[in-house]
Design an enzyme around this catalytic site. Structure first.
Site, PDB file in Angstrom:
ATOM      1  N   CYS A  45      59.677  34.080  42.278  1.00  0.00           N
ATOM      2  CA  CYS A  45      58.799  34.043  43.344  1.00  0.00           C
ATOM      3  C   CYS A  45      59.729  33.127  44.468  1.00  0.00           C
ATOM      4  CB  CYS A  45      57.751  33.143  42.827  1.00  0.00           C
ATOM      5  SG  CYS A  45      56.565  32.410  44.177  1.00  0.00           S
ATOM      6  N   TYR A  77      49.292  48.307  38.832  1.00  0.00           N
ATOM      7  CA  TYR A  77      49.074  48.225  40.088  1.00  0.00           C
ATOM      8  C   TYR A  77      49.983  48.854  40.865  1.00  0.00           C
ATOM      9  CZ  TYR A  77      45.084  45.673  38.709  1.00  0.00           C
ATOM     10  OH  TYR A  77      43.757  45.352  38.040  1.00  0.00           O
ATOM     11  N   HIS A 105      37.303  41.498  46.109  1.00  0.00           N
ATOM     12  CA  HIS A 105      38.221  41.545  44.826  1.00  0.00           C
ATOM     13  C   HIS A 105      39.745  41.903  45.157  1.00  0.00           C
ATOM     14  CE1 HIS A 105      34.557  43.583  42.838  1.00  0.00           C
ATOM     15  NE2 HIS A 105      34.444  42.376  43.126  1.00  0.00           N
ATOM     16  N   LEU A 148      26.844  59.062  46.450  1.00  0.00           N
ATOM     17  CA  LEU A 148      26.822  60.429  45.745  1.00  0.00           C
ATOM     18  C   LEU A 148      25.585  60.656  45.233  1.00  0.00           C
ATOM     19  CD1 LEU A 148      28.667  62.978  46.197  1.00  0.00           C
ATOM     20  CD2 LEU A 148      29.872  61.999  44.090  1.00  0.00           C
ATOM     21  N   GLU A 149      25.329  59.876  44.383  1.00  0.00           N
ATOM     22  CA  GLU A 149      23.947  60.023  43.556  1.00  0.00           C
ATOM     23  C   GLU A 149      23.403  58.593  43.302  1.00  0.00           C
ATOM     24  OE1 GLU A 149      26.105  61.590  40.165  1.00  0.00           O
ATOM     25  OE2 GLU A 149      27.083  59.594  39.462  1.00  0.00           O
TER      26      GLU A 149
HETATM   27  P1  NAD Z   1      32.610  52.499  40.848  1.00  0.00           P
HETATM   28  O1  NAD Z   1      33.828  53.436  40.584  1.00  0.00           O
HETATM   29  O2  NAD Z   1      31.848  51.721  39.868  1.00  0.00           O
HETATM   30  O3  NAD Z   1      31.425  53.579  41.326  1.00  0.00           O
HETATM   31  C1  NAD Z   1      31.728  54.612  42.376  1.00  0.00           C
HETATM   32  C2  NAD Z   1      30.443  54.945  43.088  1.00  0.00           C
HETATM   33  O4  NAD Z   1      30.628  55.748  44.172  1.00  0.00           O
HETATM   34  C3  NAD Z   1      29.722  55.747  41.952  1.00  0.00           C
HETATM   35  O5  NAD Z   1      28.172  55.445  42.113  1.00  0.00           O
HETATM   36  C4  NAD Z   1      29.649  57.221  42.568  1.00  0.00           C
HETATM   37  O6  NAD Z   1      28.542  58.008  42.363  1.00  0.00           O
HETATM   38  C5  NAD Z   1      30.149  57.011  44.142  1.00  0.00           C
HETATM   39  N1  NAD Z   1      30.677  57.957  44.537  1.00  0.00           N
HETATM   40  C6  NAD Z   1      31.673  58.858  44.322  1.00  0.00           C
HETATM   41  N2  NAD Z   1      32.491  59.689  44.944  1.00  0.00           N
HETATM   42  C7  NAD Z   1      31.603  59.332  46.061  1.00  0.00           C
HETATM   43  C8  NAD Z   1      31.814  59.996  47.410  1.00  0.00           C
HETATM   44  N3  NAD Z   1      32.508  61.157  47.721  1.00  0.00           N
HETATM   45  N4  NAD Z   1      30.817  59.443  48.380  1.00  0.00           N
HETATM   46  C9  NAD Z   1      29.841  58.665  48.103  1.00  0.00           C
HETATM   47  N5  NAD Z   1      29.812  57.766  47.052  1.00  0.00           N
HETATM   48  C10 NAD Z   1      30.711  58.440  45.617  1.00  0.00           C
HETATM   49  O7  NAD Z   1      32.879  51.543  42.028  1.00  0.00           O
HETATM   50  P2  NAD Z   1      32.526  50.396  42.340  1.00  0.00           P
HETATM   51  O8  NAD Z   1      31.083  49.996  42.258  1.00  0.00           O
HETATM   52  O9  NAD Z   1      33.343  49.957  43.533  1.00  0.00           O
HETATM   53  O10 NAD Z   1      33.280  49.410  41.326  1.00  0.00           O
HETATM   54  C11 NAD Z   1      34.753  49.649  41.120  1.00  0.00           C
HETATM   55  C12 NAD Z   1      35.436  48.443  40.783  1.00  0.00           C
HETATM   56  O11 NAD Z   1      36.837  48.725  40.432  1.00  0.00           O
HETATM   57  C13 NAD Z   1      35.574  47.647  42.014  1.00  0.00           C
HETATM   58  O12 NAD Z   1      35.558  46.217  41.647  1.00  0.00           O
HETATM   59  C14 NAD Z   1      37.037  47.820  42.369  1.00  0.00           C
HETATM   60  O13 NAD Z   1      37.720  46.661  42.804  1.00  0.00           O
HETATM   61  C15 NAD Z   1      37.658  48.695  41.615  1.00  0.00           C
HETATM   62  N6  NAD Z   1      38.433  49.796  42.192  1.00  0.00           N
HETATM   63  C16 NAD Z   1      38.886  49.917  43.281  1.00  0.00           C
HETATM   64  C17 NAD Z   1      39.388  51.039  44.110  1.00  0.00           C
HETATM   65  C18 NAD Z   1      39.848  51.266  45.562  1.00  0.00           C
HETATM   66  O14 NAD Z   1      40.207  50.359  45.881  1.00  0.00           O
HETATM   67  N7  NAD Z   1      39.658  52.300  46.165  1.00  0.00           N
HETATM   68  C19 NAD Z   1      39.207  52.371  43.214  1.00  0.00           C
HETATM   69  C20 NAD Z   1      38.775  52.176  41.843  1.00  0.00           C
HETATM   70  C21 NAD Z   1      38.275  50.893  41.421  1.00  0.00           C
END
Ligand code: NAD
Length: 242
Positions: A145, A59, A118, A212-213
C-alpha cells in the site's frame, strides 16, 4: 406511457439490470451466483480473510472486462440527459443512487452526480487508513500500500455483504425530499437498497419500477413498466413533464 404530473425531486435507484445490455452479467439472485461464484466466496469480508487471492482475482476479472470496451447504453445515457436538462433549466434535481460497481453512470453523467452505494471497481483502498486510490490494473495480496507501505493492506473498494453501504446520509436526505422514485434493473433482494422505495413512499413520492420483469417487490410500486432497460428507460424518462 404518460406522466403528466410535474416532478421536482427525482431519485433514481439502479441495479445490475441497467448494465446488462452493455455486456455486464447481473447477479443471479435466484441461485446466489455472481459470474459463477457464490457470493460467500467473493463478496464478504470473511471470504477476503480466507482467500484474498481468489477475491482479488474475481475483481481483477470484473475490472478487466469493464475496461475492455464496455460502454454506457441508452438507459445510462437517458438518465444523464435528463440530469443535464434539469441542471440547465433549474427545473428540478435528480439524485442517482446505484448499487452497481461499474462506472457506466459516471461516464454518462459525471462523477459528482452519482452515489455508488456499493463501492467502485475502479478504486482500491487501504484497510487501515481508508485512503482511496484509483485502480485500472490487477491487484493482489502481494501489493504494498502506498500510504502505509504494508503488504496485503489494499482491498477492493467494494461494499461486501455484511458491510455498511456508502453515502447513507446523502441517500436518506434525498429520499426524504423526493416526489418521484424510480427503481431500474434491480431485483429487490439486496437490502437496504430494496427498502428505499418504501421510505420514498412514506415521504409521499410516486414510485415506479422499470425492470425486465416484475421484481420481488414490484407489485408494491405505484407504477410498473417491464422490458429491456435500453427501451423502457428512455421512453419513460421522455414522458416526464417539467
Ligand atoms: P440483480 O442482479 O439481483 O438483479 C438484476 C435485475 O435486473 C433483475 O430483476 C433482472 O430482472 C433485471 N434485468 C436483467 N436484465 C435487464 C435488462 N436488460 N433491463 C432491465 N432490467 C434487467 O441486481 P441488483 O438488484 O443490483 O443486486 C446485485 C448486487 O450485485 C448489487 O449489490 C451489485 O453491487 C452487484 N452487481 C453489480 C454489477 C454491476 O456493477 N454492473 C453486476 C452484477 C452484480
Amino acid at each position: 406511457m404518460q406522466s403528466s404530473t410535474i416532478y421536482r425531486n427525482i431519485v433514481v435507484l439502479t441495479g445490475a439490470g441497467i448494465s446488462a445490455e452493455s455486456g455486464i452479467q447481473t447477479f443471479r439472485a435466484a441461485d446466489g451466483l455472481w459470474e459463477n461464484h457464490r457470493v460467500e466466496d467473493v463478496a464478504t469480508p470473511e471470504a477476503f480473510i480466507r482467500d484474498p487471492v481468489l477475491v482479488h482475482k474475481f475483481y481483477n476479472e470484473r475490472r478487466r472486462h469493464l475496461l475492455n470496451g464496455i460502454q454506457p447504453n441508452e438507459a445510462h445515457l437517458a438518465i444523464g440527459e435528463l440530469n443535464k436538462e434539469l441542471v440547465e433549466s433549474q427545473q428540478g434535481k435528480l439524485t442517482l443512487i446505484t448499487q452497481n460497481i461499474d462506472d457506466l453512470h459516471q461516464r454518462a453523467m459525471g462523477k459528482d452526480n452519482v452515489l455508488p452505494m456499493h463501492g467502485e471497481i475502479l478504486k482500491i483502498r487501504c484497510k487501515e487508513s481508508g485512503q482511496l486510490f484509483s485502480c485500472t490494473e490487477d491487484t493482489s495480496p502481494e501489493d504494498y500500500c502506498t500510504c502505509c507501505n504494508k503488504k496485503g493492506n489494499l482491498r477492493p473498494h467494494i461494499v461486501w455483504f455484511g458491510e455498511m453501504p456508502l453515502y447513507m446520509s446523502e441517500i436518506e436526505h434525498a429520499l426524504s425530499q423526493c416526489d418521484l422514485f424510480i427503481a431500474i434493473g434491480t431485483s429487490g433482494n439486496v437490502y437496504p437498497a430494496a427498502g428505499f422505495f418504501e421510505m420514498a413512499k412514506q415521504y409521499g413520492a410516486h414510485t415506479v419500477e422499470l425492470n425486465l420483469e416484475a421484481s420481488a417487490i414490484g407489485s408494491r410500486f405505484a407504477e410498473q413498466h417491464y422490458g429491456p432497460a435500453t427501451k423502457i428507460v428512455p421512453k419513460f424518462l421522455n414522458s416526464l413533464s417539467f
